[in-house]
Design an enzyme around this catalytic site. Structure first.
Site, mmCIF file in Angstrom:
data_model
loop_
_atom_site.group_PDB
_atom_site.id
_atom_site.type_symbol
_atom_site.label_atom_id
_atom_site.label_comp_id
_atom_site.label_asym_id
_atom_site.label_seq_id
_atom_site.Cartn_x
_atom_site.Cartn_y
_atom_site.Cartn_z
ATOM 1 N N LYS A 170 0.856 -1.194 0.000
ATOM 2 C CA LYS A 170 0.000 0.000 0.000
ATOM 3 C C LYS A 170 0.891 1.242 0.000
ATOM 4 C CE LYS A 170 -2.192 2.985 3.250
ATOM 5 N NZ LYS A 170 -2.332 4.082 2.323
ATOM 6 N N GLU A 245 10.302 1.884 10.165
ATOM 7 C CA GLU A 245 11.242 2.923 9.706
ATOM 8 C C GLU A 245 10.507 4.243 9.905
ATOM 9 O OE1 GLU A 245 14.252 2.139 8.676
ATOM 10 O OE2 GLU A 245 13.974 -0.022 8.473
ATOM 11 N N CYS A 279 13.346 11.911 5.723
ATOM 12 C CA CYS A 279 13.321 11.411 7.103
ATOM 13 C C CYS A 279 14.641 11.627 7.830
ATOM 14 C CB CYS A 279 12.960 9.929 7.109
ATOM 15 S SG CYS A 279 14.036 8.944 6.065
ATOM 16 N N GLU A 379 9.667 16.875 14.400
ATOM 17 C CA GLU A 379 9.992 16.726 12.978
ATOM 18 C C GLU A 379 9.106 17.678 12.179
ATOM 19 O OE1 GLU A 379 8.837 13.030 11.084
ATOM 20 O OE2 GLU A 379 10.791 12.930 10.093
HETATM 21 P P1 NAP Z 1 2.235 8.545 7.870
HETATM 22 O O1 NAP Z 1 1.141 9.508 7.953
HETATM 23 O O2 NAP Z 1 2.625 7.793 9.099
HETATM 24 O O3 NAP Z 1 1.842 7.523 6.707
HETATM 25 C C1 NAP Z 1 2.707 6.519 6.262
HETATM 26 C C2 NAP Z 1 1.893 5.397 5.659
HETATM 27 O O4 NAP Z 1 1.151 4.773 6.697
HETATM 28 C C3 NAP Z 1 0.869 5.859 4.633
HETATM 29 O O5 NAP Z 1 0.720 4.863 3.656
HETATM 30 C C4 NAP Z 1 -0.389 5.969 5.476
HETATM 31 O O6 NAP Z 1 -1.568 5.864 4.720
HETATM 32 C C5 NAP Z 1 -0.228 4.793 6.409
HETATM 33 N N1 NAP Z 1 -0.925 4.900 7.677
HETATM 34 C C6 NAP Z 1 -1.348 6.003 8.308
HETATM 35 N N2 NAP Z 1 -1.938 5.677 9.473
HETATM 36 C C7 NAP Z 1 -1.892 4.333 9.569
HETATM 37 C C8 NAP Z 1 -2.352 3.391 10.529
HETATM 38 N N3 NAP Z 1 -2.982 3.771 11.634
HETATM 39 N N4 NAP Z 1 -2.128 2.072 10.304
HETATM 40 C C9 NAP Z 1 -1.474 1.673 9.205
HETATM 41 N N5 NAP Z 1 -1.055 2.515 8.241
HETATM 42 C C10 NAP Z 1 -1.249 3.832 8.434
HETATM 43 O O7 NAP Z 1 3.585 9.216 7.336
HETATM 44 P P2 NAP Z 1 3.763 10.162 6.079
HETATM 45 O O8 NAP Z 1 3.272 11.508 6.424
HETATM 46 O O9 NAP Z 1 3.234 9.480 4.871
HETATM 47 O O10 NAP Z 1 5.352 10.167 5.923
HETATM 48 C C11 NAP Z 1 6.186 11.005 6.630
HETATM 49 C C12 NAP Z 1 6.838 10.289 7.800
HETATM 50 O O11 NAP Z 1 7.554 9.139 7.339
HETATM 51 C C13 NAP Z 1 7.868 11.150 8.480
HETATM 52 O O12 NAP Z 1 7.747 11.007 9.861
HETATM 53 C C14 NAP Z 1 9.182 10.570 7.983
HETATM 54 O O13 NAP Z 1 10.273 10.829 8.827
HETATM 55 C C15 NAP Z 1 8.859 9.136 7.911
HETATM 56 N N6 NAP Z 1 9.803 8.428 7.046
HETATM 57 C C16 NAP Z 1 10.714 7.577 7.602
HETATM 58 C C17 NAP Z 1 11.642 6.935 6.797
HETATM 59 C C18 NAP Z 1 12.654 5.984 7.373
HETATM 60 O O14 NAP Z 1 13.247 5.230 6.592
HETATM 61 N N7 NAP Z 1 12.885 5.973 8.659
HETATM 62 C C19 NAP Z 1 11.636 7.167 5.427
HETATM 63 C C20 NAP Z 1 10.693 8.050 4.902
HETATM 64 C C21 NAP Z 1 9.769 8.669 5.716
HETATM 65 P P3 NAP Z 1 -2.357 7.192 4.251
HETATM 66 O O15 NAP Z 1 -1.424 7.969 3.407
HETATM 67 O O16 NAP Z 1 -3.489 6.626 3.487
HETATM 68 O O17 NAP Z 1 -2.736 7.907 5.498
#
Ligand code: NAP
Length: 472
Positions: A170, A245, A279, A379
């Site tokens: 997904k 991650e 990130c 962040e």
């Molecule tokens: P997010 O809101 O946590 O969403 C990430 C993914 O999880 C999306 O596909 C989202 O779907 C899904 N999701 C949201 N709530 C969920 C739940 N309760 N259960 C299961 N899946 C759920 O994060 P984002 O805003 O897309 O990305 C930014 C974050 O990712 C930042 O904090 C960044 O630091 C982190 N990141 C970390 C890494 C690493 O390697 N450590 C790399 C890249 C990014 P929807 O979009 O449909 O809500």
């Protein structure tokens, strides 16, 4: 405009069970770049069932066969290069040069990397009277964020294929189009039915259903720490493996004897690339007090010379924020920092010069920041750098470690050995030494609330393996 209306499940494009649709918005101009189906938990059941049924025969294919599929995906991915690059620009707003270099080109590189590693699945180790082997863990659920869509997708899919796992993927709601193209690539190379499946829909519903599904053996999740905790909670009753991650607030220590010009150039670029939506961005610059004001001036000049604008322009380095919501969140952080007494050196809440529409935010730098301020602890995920003073190296390391996160760090010192000695004391999974470049053969992942998994390199393959010891 791209129109998708089916999911790729069991080697076929199938009508979704959930009847929703969703629009993908181009963040540079607000236009709709694609429409995609928005499914539900029943679509997840169909996809997991396909992956489960495919696992037995796929897991018994030879490593050479799986490596061959990865190489075919790399070739087909290169054939679709222009399409994928345009999609990343349209759905994320990443400037064309970076979209090609950091994302689309990575598809072939990472496939090749794991094609080479697949044979490790057939190696065995003897320890005393035990034969120890690796086996694929099973059905994997992969949930990705929007900030580096192809890099994150291939960092999960390639090791899973190499290991002999099957999968359901997904993408983030904001950036799904690339995943439909990737499914077309898997289909074109004849990947056996059920090995790769994709669904799309909300994180809460689709992500939740994948996390809790009893037939899923592993969830690999990349995203925010708060959603990662929810994934873990949903996964706990079925005791599946959860690889997280998550977010970061990474420090960059610059010592008194560092090459300041080079360090500042590196540090500002690191934060501003992908409009700060990275990130592991080194968003807290920690500088010795004797060179602090000099560093602030250099950073100001560097940031003011970055080209901000239309992501289709090859000369642009900073594009729009990925969404209007993300832009507003960054502007709120900027306001909060000003209210907390940080000194605005450049940027701020006005649109960048020459731009009147689109989700743009000016590259922004704050000085006189203390590590307890919100802007230093949370962040921001935007083009915002904070500059913090230190007086001795113990204090610098204490500041570096003083966040809940531990994803990445940077140190620039007089030489590599001095920088490495400091890096060893920072609680983070990655550290750039004197501007060292990223290495996709090295493990990537976080300490503390930045996660518990490792992607890329040999360790990235091991995430998808179980170990078996057979005693004789
Ligand atoms: P997010 O809101 O946590 O969403 C990430 C993914 O999880 C999306 O596909 C989202 O779907 C899904 N999701 C949201 N709530 C969920 C739940 N309760 N259960 C299961 N899946 C759920 O994060 P984002 O805003 O897309 O990305 C930014 C974050 O990712 C930042 O904090 C960044 O630091 C982190 N990141 C970390 C890494 C690493 O390697 N450590 C790399 C890249 C990014 P929807 O979009 O449909 O809500």
């Amino acid at each position: 405009m791209r129109i998708y209306d089916k999911f790729y499940i069991n080697g076929q494009w199938v009508e979704p069970i959930g009847k929703g649709t969703s629009e993908v918005i181009n963040p540079a101009n607000g236009e709709i770049s694609a429409t995609v189906p928005y499914g539900n938990a029943e679509d997840v059941n169909a996809a997991v069932s396909a992956a489960r049924n495919a696992f037995d025969s796929w897991s018994r294919t030879s490593a050479a066969e799986r490596a061959d599929f990865l190489r075919k995906i790399a070739i087909e991915g290169e054939r679709r290069n222009a399409d994928l690059t345009q999609t990343i620009i349209d759905e994320l707003g990443m400037p064309i040069k970076n979209a090609a270099e950091f994302q689309v080109d990575s598809l072939a590189i990472i496939c090749e990397s794991f094609a080479d590693k697949a044979r490790q699945m057939e190696e065995q180790e003897e320890v005393g009277n035990s034969i120890i082997i690796k086996e694929p863990i099973g059905v994997c659920a992969m949930i990705n964020p929007w900030n580096y869509p192809i890099w994150q997708l291939i960092g999960k899919v390639a090791p899973a294929i190499a290991a002999g796992c099957t999968m359901v993927v997904k993408a983030a709601s904001q950036t799904p189009s690339h995943l439909f193209i990737f499914a077309e690539i898997c289909d074109a190379v004849g990947l056996p039915a059920g090995v790769f499946n994709m669904v799309h829909g909300s994180g809460r519903e689709i992500g939740g259903a994948l996390s809790s599904h009893p037939d899923v053996d592993l969830v690999s999740f990349t995203g925010s720490t708060s959603a990662g905790v929810q994934v873990s909670n949903k996964a706990a009753p079925s005791v599946k493996r959860v690889c997280l991650e998550l977010g970061g607030k990474s420090p960059f220590i610059i010592t008194e004897e560092a090459d300041l010009d080079a360090a500042i150039n590196f540090g500002v670029d690191h934060v501003m690339v992908n409009t700060g939506q990275t990130c592991d961005a080194l968003t807290r610059m920690i500088i010795h007090e004797s060179r602090y004001e000099e560093a602030v001036e250099l950073a100001k000049s560097k940031a003011e010379n970055l080209v901000v604008g239309d992501p289709t322009d090859p000369g642009v380095f900073v594009g729009p924020m990925s969404s209007a919501g993300q832009k507003q969140s960054v502007l709120d952080y900027i306001d909060q920092a000003i209210a907390d007494g940080a000194r605005l050196v450049t940027g701020g809440t006005d649109m960048p010069a020459g731009l009147t529409s689109g989700n743009y935010v000016s590259p922004t730098i704050f000085a006189d920041v203390t590590n307890d301020m919100t802007i230093a602890q949370e962040e921001v995920f935007g083009p915002v750098l904070v500059m913090i003073r230190y007086s001795d190296i113990d204090q610098a390391i204490e500041i570096a470690n003083d966040t809940p996160y531990g994803l990445a760090a940077g140190v620039w010192a007089g030489d590599k050995d001095k920088a490495t000695a400091i890096a060893r004391r920072i609680r983070a999974g990655q550290c750039a030494i004197n501007g060292g470049a990223p290495n996709h053969e090295a493990p990537f992942g976080g300490y503390k609330e930045s996660g518990n998994g490792r992607e890329f390199g040999v360790e990235g393959l091991h995430e998808y393996c179980e170990l078996k010891a057979m005693q004789y």
